[in-house]
Design a protein around this motif. Structure first.
Motif, PDB file in Angstrom:
ATOM      1  N   HIS A  90       0.854  -1.193   0.000  1.00 18.02           N
ATOM      2  CA  HIS A  90       0.000   0.000   0.000  1.00 18.02           C
ATOM      3  C   HIS A  90       0.886   1.238   0.000  1.00 18.02           C
ATOM      4  N   ALA A 105      -0.602  10.755 -11.174  1.00 19.81           N
ATOM      5  CA  ALA A 105      -1.743   9.907 -10.821  1.00 19.81           C
ATOM      6  C   ALA A 105      -2.497   9.471 -12.070  1.00 19.81           C
ATOM      7  N   HIS A 124      -0.513   6.825 -13.929  1.00 24.70           N
ATOM      8  CA  HIS A 124      -0.544   5.509 -13.285  1.00 24.70           C
ATOM      9  C   HIS A 124      -1.855   4.790 -13.584  1.00 24.70           C
ATOM     10  N   GLN A 125      -2.956   5.544 -13.702  1.00 26.40           N
ATOM     11  CA  GLN A 125      -4.223   4.925 -14.095  1.00 26.40           C
ATOM     12  C   GLN A 125      -4.099   4.329 -15.495  1.00 26.40           C
ATOM     13  N   TRP A 172      -8.255  11.842 -12.094  1.00 24.10           N
ATOM     14  CA  TRP A 172      -7.106  12.058 -11.213  1.00 24.10           C
ATOM     15  C   TRP A 172      -6.498  13.451 -11.408  1.00 24.10           C
ATOM     16  N   GLN A 198      -3.674  10.240  -4.355  1.00 17.49           N
ATOM     17  CA  GLN A 198      -3.957   8.869  -4.805  1.00 17.49           C
ATOM     18  C   GLN A 198      -3.373   7.869  -3.806  1.00 17.49           C
ATOM     19  N   SER A 199      -4.084   6.767  -3.578  1.00 21.66           N
ATOM     20  CA  SER A 199      -3.598   5.645  -2.783  1.00 21.66           C
ATOM     21  C   SER A 199      -3.553   4.421  -3.673  1.00 21.66           C
ATOM     22  N   ARG A 200      -2.431   3.701  -3.642  1.00 20.47           N
ATOM     23  CA  ARG A 200      -2.212   2.577  -4.556  1.00 20.47           C
ATOM     24  C   ARG A 200      -2.075   1.285  -3.761  1.00 20.47           C
ATOM     25  N   TRP A 255     -12.906   4.378  -6.467  1.00 18.23           N
ATOM     26  CA  TRP A 255     -11.849   3.388  -6.632  1.00 18.23           C
ATOM     27  C   TRP A 255     -11.947   2.747  -8.002  1.00 18.23           C
ATOM     28  N   HIS A 311      -4.120  -4.465  -9.088  1.00 16.35           N
ATOM     29  CA  HIS A 311      -3.819  -3.069  -8.798  1.00 16.35           C
ATOM     30  C   HIS A 311      -5.136  -2.378  -8.483  1.00 16.35           C
ATOM     31  N   LEU A 332      -6.620   1.514  -7.234  1.00 12.07           N
ATOM     32  CA  LEU A 332      -6.382   2.920  -6.935  1.00 12.07           C
ATOM     33  C   LEU A 332      -7.635   3.495  -6.288  1.00 12.07           C
TER      34      LEU A 332
END
Length: 662
Positions: A72, A143, A146-147, A180, A194-196, A230, A249, A251
């Protein structure tokens, strides 16, 4: 159980030629191999056998459950962090021992991070310093990128022609990426945008795409229940990665979305969901994820289960692994050294060394317990004779010899263990390098040489182990024999003390001028019986004497015998005196024994109170002697050979009750 890399590797050069405790000759032989051709040509390509290759093992909990990867990370938008006003920053060594804390958002001495004193007082041995501000966080647009990365073409697993991509942000991929960007505009610099979440997924065919989709869906419901936006995807293994590497994955953002406008723009809630900011959020999320996966395992009929606890909670002495990423993994699988792969290998080696260290500690504690037991037996005790002391010296020599051979065996075991692990380290990097066509022949050549060295060392250790096993068995036998001998000598000494103590006590009791009433009565009965036997013998001798006198022509033989009894030999002529000798002897014996009986009757008895005390003392001493005899009975043959006393016959003890020891 927490492990520190700095504690384990302070003296161990695991990334050099030494990986384990080998002799100087062995190290020199290994060093010559690893610095000779064709390895020299490999170093310029980034392939170095002296650096262990990447590999990972997952321990099993005591309940039989497996650990799993669950990573996380929170992403903030880039900002500049200034040193905190009033915080006492300082530099020095061993900051943990001084109770300092670490601030990684500032820089000091050209590196990121600086120690500071929470109390405001810089401890002795540390120098105050003024750190500089640093930039922290990700650049704008990270962010959104990364999406796009997690949803890239060819990475997402398909289920019946449909991509395993789920979420509640938006159905359109482009709008999800724009979402994002809107989050970054809303949060601003320094805000969490963002939290991954990256987590392992089951790879079994029984689970399949349907099971993995169910896992992702149930995990997403946790965020939907919290009102958080999410999106998650399932990735299948890449060509160069492990075929079991199915993972997800996910997000999410901590600020809920109130609604979407007609232009597909999100309208955020004024406040964030503070539940996910709690320290227990990640732990709770990991445990709930393990429950979801375990239910899928159960539905698929699999016995495999995951354990969400940390290594410390499970009691596993292992450092947490490190995620390499696809780029580093691809290089490692070709034999190229990467910093992430070397660090991951270093963590595995640290765990292996910790396991070896724990094994040695455990065996050492077992030996220590045996030595402590032997030491208690060797402690001097009052009243021990020469035989017991000599037996203790023999046991001490046997214990010392056994302990020395024990540690020789442990050293050999460690060398064999380290050799096995070192060969594994070699071949991980070598096998990865051999996959590259231009290094195939060189890899085969080096593999043969490594095998020769490894087999040679293994034969040496096996041969030494056999010799040590024989010596250890002999030392064990000597130790057992010496221990049995000491036990025998103690039991022998206990018997001799009890026997001699009883004899001395009875002698002192009988020499005090008193006699017990019971003993006096028994002696009177014995003497009376003897007198009756002697009188019967005398009567028989009288009848025999009368018959002999009659044969010799003596008249009134009976009258002569009565006169002899009254007046003695003066009434007998010289030619007949020899016929009266046997009868005279019998009469003398009867009179003497009668006199003894009269003397015994006049002898005083012990007082009742004194007699009771002596009776109790006698019974106690007899019981002690009985116990000593029973304890010594297993070695009766050896004892009889040494002393001539047959312990199987208990008559000596019974006789002691009446007449004392002979």
């Amino acid at each position: 159980m927490k492990i520190s890399l700095s504690d384990l590797f302070e003296d161990d050069q695991l990334f050099g030629a030494r990986v384990g405790r080998f002799s100087d000759a062995e190290e020199h032989m290994i060093h010559r191999l690893m610095t000779s051709n064709p390895l020299a040509g490999w170093f310029s390509t980034g392939r170095d056998l002296r650096v262990p290759g990447y590999y990972s093992t997952r321990p099993i909990s005591p309940e039989g459950r497996e650990t799993f990867s669950f990573s996380h990370r929170n992403v903030i938008l880039r900002t500049r962090r200034e040193p905190v006003e009033g915080r006492a920053y300082c530099t020095g060594r061993a900051p943990k021992a001084a109770g300092l804390k670490y601030d990684r958002n500032v820089g000091s001495g050209g590196t990121r991070g600086c120690w500071y004193a929470p109390t405001g007082n810089v401890p002795d041995g540390f120098s105050p310093t003024r750190p500089v501000a640093l930039s922290v966080g990700m650049r704008s647009g990270t962010a959104s990128l990364h999406q796009a990365y997690i949803e890239r073409f060819g990475a997402v697993e398909m289920n019946a022609g449909v991509r395993l991509s789920l979420g509640n942000i938006h159905e359109n991929m482009a709008i999800r990426q724009q979402f994002w960007n809107d989050v970054e505009d809303r949060e601003g610099a320094g805000g969490r945008v963002q939290s991954r979440l990256i987590a392992d997924l089951p790879y079994e065919e029984e689970v399949g795409p349907d099971g993995r989709q169910e896992i992702l869906s149930q995990l997403g419901e946790i965020f939907s229940e919290a009102g958080l936006p999410w999106h998650g995807v399932v990735h299948h293994p890449e060509k160069h990665s492990d075929p079991r590497n199915y993972h997800l994955h996910l997000l999410y953002h901590s600020r809920p979305v109130s609604h979407w406008t007609d232009l597909d723009e999100p309208v955020f809630h004024p406040s964030k969901n503070r539940v996910i900011h709690d320290k227990s959020w990640i732990r709770t999320l990991r445990h709930r994820y393990a429950d979801i996966v375990n239910r899928v395992f159960e539905q698929a009929g699999l016995s495999r289960r995951w354990d969400p606890r940390s290594y410390r909670e499970m009691g596993v002495a292992k450092l947490p692994g490190r995620h390499l990423g696809s780029a580093a993994m691809e290089l490692e699988r070709k034999g190229v050294v990467t910093s992430a792969g070397a660090e991951a290998a270093r963590r595995e080696i640290a765990s292996e060394l910790m396991e070896l260290r724990n094994q040695r500690i455990g065996r050492g504690q077992y030996l220590r317990a045996r030595l402590e037991a032997a030491r208690d037996e060797l402690q001097p005790r009052p009243g021990e004779g020469d035989r017991v002391l000599l037996a203790k010296e023999r046991l001490a020599r046997a214990v010392a010899d056994f302990s020395g051979q024990w540690w020789v065996r442990e050293d050999l075991r460690e060398k064999q263990y380290l050799l096995e692990k070192r060969r594994h380290h070699w071949f991980v990097r070598l096998n990865a390098t051999a996959r590259v066509s231009e290094f195939g022949k060189d890899a085969d050549h080096v593999r043969r040489r490594l095998n020769r060295i490894g087999n040679r060392l293994e034969r040496i250790y096996i041969h030494a182990g056999k010799r040590n096993g024989l010596r250890l068995a002999l030392a064990e036998n000597r130790y057992a024999s010496a221990k049995d001998n000491l036990d025998y000598e103690r039991r022998r000494a206990a018997y001799m003390r009890a026997r001699s103590g009883l004899a001395i006590w009875m002698f002192r009791r009988d020499s005090d001028g008193y006699m017990s009433a019971g003993q006096k009565k028994r002696q009177e009965e014995i003497m009376a019986e003897e007198i009756r036997r002697m009188a019967a013998r005398a009567r028989w001798e009288a009848e025999n004497l009368i018959a002999q006198l009659t044969r010799n022509g003596i008249e009134d033989a009976s009258k002569r015998v009565r006169k002899f009894e009254m007046y003695g030999q003066k009434e007998v002529s010289a030619d007949l005196i020899h016929l009266f000798l046997p009868y005279e002897t019998c009469l003398s014996n009867v009179k003497t024994r009668e006199a003894d009986l009269r003397h015994l009757k006049r002898k005083p008895s012990r007082p009742a109170e004194l007699q009771n005390r002596q009776d109790k003392s006698e019974e106690a001493r007899l019981r002690e002697l009985d116990r000593a005899v029973q304890a010594l009975m297993p070695d009766w043959q050896r004892f009889q050979k040494e002393t001539g006393i047959d312990l199987r016959s208990m008559q000596s003890i019974h006789t002691t009750r009446h007449t004392g020891l002979q």
